[in-house]
Design an enzyme around this catalytic site. Structure first.
Site, PDB file in Angstrom:
ATOM      1  CE  LYS A 149      -4.135   1.848   2.320  1.00 50.77           C
ATOM      2  NZ  LYS A 149      -5.070   1.685   1.190  1.00 50.77           N
ATOM      3  CB  ALA A 150       3.523   2.112  -2.245  1.00 50.76           C
TER       4      ALA A 150
END
Length: 305
Positions: A149-150
């Protein structure tokens, strides 16, 4: 920020921070809900595990342990005197040097909390939302890692969301690099067909959603079969029901795709039963058999913001 409570207006970073120039951050979205026993955070440990997994993918050594960050989240909620809120822990690379190589830049951590209502609108939980299939695809597997989850991944999400909004829709659905259904701009997706739930597998460049996992578990309890398999675009049009899941979206039905009505054009019976099961858990109306709720200590958690 980095272990210290900071007033909202003073929570700033240097303009030369690596994250500003290269999107080098990983983050989580978590919710705290009001329950009869007081405020409680939904699946805190699972979210924190995913945050550390995302950081590992990007060679980011977080300077605090999961347990320390969990405590910091509780402290931040207490300091803001909130009964329910959205929680955003974010680990990012600060100012070090301005080249692409991130390894000489410090890893910093901040935790934000704020009051946030229903992401796609309160009425959407019953009436559903109108969506389109976006002209933008999700990330190909060997470009950016979808399981992390960047922050950088959400440039793709922005294109999907704006594409939808500019076209008069509430949300967009992206296809993967092979042309199969992937997910929304910030939500996982479920198809209901002939009494079964179908959701795209992780290889379709979907984030391993915590709410997605929750719904799969709840479906098992309700006796609804679940398949994880590739979904062709046209199945969206032929589905009996469709719904999004996510920390922000929770469980939100979809009433049309590309202006084709889905099912009866509103929340269907399986979506409704899963929605009820979900909110019964998170709002403390039934026993927490899975240990999904982390209570916020009541000493300083009072109504207001």
């Amino acid at each position: 920020m980095n272990g210290t409570l900071v007033p909202w207006d003073e929570a700033t970073i240097h303009v030369g921070a690596h994250v500003v120039h290269y999107g080098s951050a990983v983050f989580e979205g978590i919710r705290c809900y009001t329950t009869p026993e007081g405020p409680a955070i939904f699946r805190l440990d699972a979210h924190m595990e995913r945050l550390f997994n995302s950081a590992k993918v990007y060679w980011m050594e977080l300077p605090w342990s999961p347990e320390q960050l969990n405590e910091a989240i509780l402290e931040t909620i207490q300091a803001n005197r909130l009964q329910s809120c959205y929680i955003r822990p974010v680990a990012y690379r600060g100012f070090g040097q301005l080249g692409v190589n991130p390894l000489d830049c410090p890893v910093e951590v901040a935790i934000l909390v704020w009051e946030w209502g229903k992401y796609l609108g309160a009425e959407a939980l019953e009436q559903g939302v109108d969506v389109c299939v976006s002209s933008w695809n999700r990330l190909a597997p060997n470009t950016l890692p979808a399981m992390a989850k960047a922050a950088a991944n959400y440039m793709n999400s922005q294109l999907i969301k704006v594409d939808a909004v500019k076209g008069g829709f509430v949300e967009g659905i992206a296809l993967d690099s092979q042309g199969f259904v992937s997910e929304g701009s910030g939500e996982n997706l479920f198809v209901v067909s002939k009494g079964r739930l179908i959701t795209p597998p992780l290889v379709s460049s979907v984030l391993p959603g915590i709410t997605r996992d929750t719904v799969i578990t709840l479906a098992g309890r309700l006796g609804v079969p679940v398949d994880e398999k590739a979904i062709p675009r046209e199945m969206l049009y032929l589905a009996d029901e469709l719904f999004f899941t996510g920390t922000a979206a929770e469980v939100t039905p979809i009433r049309s795709v590309d202006r084709r009505t889905v099912g009866a054009g509103r929340r269907g019976p399986i979506t409704e039963s899963l929605q009820k099961a979900f909110f019964d858990v998170i709002e403390g109306r039934i026993g927490d058999e899975h240990g999904w709720l982390t209570p916020v200590p009541a000493t300083t958690a009072v109504a207001g913001s």
